[in-house]
Each structure stands twice: as C-alpha cells, then as structure tokens.
Write a protein that holds these residues in place. Structure first.
Motif, PDB file in Angstrom:
ATOM      1  N   MET A   1      31.218-107.808  19.053  1.00 25.48           N
ATOM      2  CA  MET A   1      32.576-107.485  18.005  1.00 25.48           C
ATOM      3  C   MET A   1      32.561-108.555  17.026  1.00 25.48           C
ATOM      4  O   MET A   1      32.196-109.730  17.252  1.00 25.48           O
ATOM      5  CB  MET A   1      33.856-107.872  19.187  1.00 25.48           C
ATOM      6  N   LYS A   2      32.681-108.011  15.878  1.00 30.61           N
ATOM      7  CA  LYS A   2      32.944-108.839  14.776  1.00 30.61           C
ATOM      8  C   LYS A   2      34.284-109.485  14.570  1.00 30.61           C
ATOM      9  O   LYS A   2      35.349-108.771  14.760  1.00 30.61           O
ATOM     10  CB  LYS A   2      32.545-108.065  13.503  1.00 30.61           C
ATOM     11  N   ILE A   3      34.407-110.689  14.386  1.00 34.41           N
ATOM     12  CA  ILE A   3      35.691-111.672  14.171  1.00 34.41           C
ATOM     13  C   ILE A   3      35.954-111.660  12.570  1.00 34.41           C
ATOM     14  O   ILE A   3      35.143-112.108  11.654  1.00 34.41           O
ATOM     15  CB  ILE A   3      35.714-112.748  14.812  1.00 34.41           C
ATOM     16  N   VAL A   4      37.121-111.189  12.352  1.00 34.35           N
ATOM     17  CA  VAL A   4      37.454-111.424  10.753  1.00 34.35           C
ATOM     18  C   VAL A   4      38.534-112.028  10.482  1.00 34.35           C
ATOM     19  O   VAL A   4      39.656-111.637  11.224  1.00 34.35           O
ATOM     20  CB  VAL A   4      37.569-109.822  10.194  1.00 34.35           C
ATOM     21  N   ARG A  60      38.935 -96.956  11.851  1.00 33.91           N
ATOM     22  CA  ARG A  60      38.396 -97.490  10.587  1.00 33.91           C
ATOM     23  C   ARG A  60      39.425 -97.123   9.353  1.00 33.91           C
ATOM     24  O   ARG A  60      39.537 -98.042   8.461  1.00 33.91           O
ATOM     25  CB  ARG A  60      37.146 -96.561  10.296  1.00 33.91           C
TER      26      ARG A  60
END
Length: 104
Positions: A1-4, A60
C-alpha cells in the motif's frame, strides 16, 4: 500500500472554523479549531471506509478528485506566506496564526 500525504488546513472564518483537505475536496467545520479538525478527520475516515467498498475504477476516479483551482491557489498562497514569513525571524508563524489559522 502506498502512503501519500494529504494537504489539509484549518482556518477561522466568520466566527467558525473550517477544515479542508484540498487533495480530496473534503471539508468540515466546527465551533473551535479542534472541533473542525475532528470533523475533518471523521469525514476523511468515512470517505476511505466508503472508498474501500467501491469498484477499483470508482476508487481511482474519487482519489483523483481535487478541490477547485481557486481553493488550491488560496492554499498555496497561504502556505507560501507562512513559510516566507517564518524564515524572517520567526514572526511569520504568529502573524499567520493571528490571521485566524490554527496550526496544530
């Protein structure tokens, strides 16, 4: 999971506090700075919980949703104002806070 990281702010307007996340176009308000921050936190939490129930295509689309350009420009100008003045002897932060912005 990408953390932004998300760009969010809280400011006082006409006797109430408004908190906003300009990256997701989600806003909340409260009678105090802490109330507004808590309301934004709850709104963001609800957004992400709902997002997880949607098809990937809809996820998205919603994650790409941005605040109107005028809101993003205002945020950028206030952010710039704060950091430029902060570099000038530390006065900037107090000036920015006295303009009605809660920086906690």
């Amino acid at each position: 999971m990408k953390i932004v990281p998300l760009r969010c702010y809280v400011e006082q307007q006409d006797g109430y506090w408004q908190a906003g996340c300009i990256d997701l176009d989600i806003f909340a308000d409260g009678s105090t700075c802490e109330d507004a921050k808590a309301a934004l936190h709850d709104a963001l939490e609800s957004f992400f919980q709902t997002l997880n129930t949607l098809p990937v295509k809809d996820q998205r689309r919603l994650l790409r949703r941005k605040s109107p350009l005028s809101v993003r420009i205002e945020y950028a100008l206030k952010h710039f104002y704060y950091y430029v003045l902060r570099q000038g002897g530390g006065r900037g932060r107090q000036d920015f806070i006295s303009d009605g912005t809660c920086l906690a």
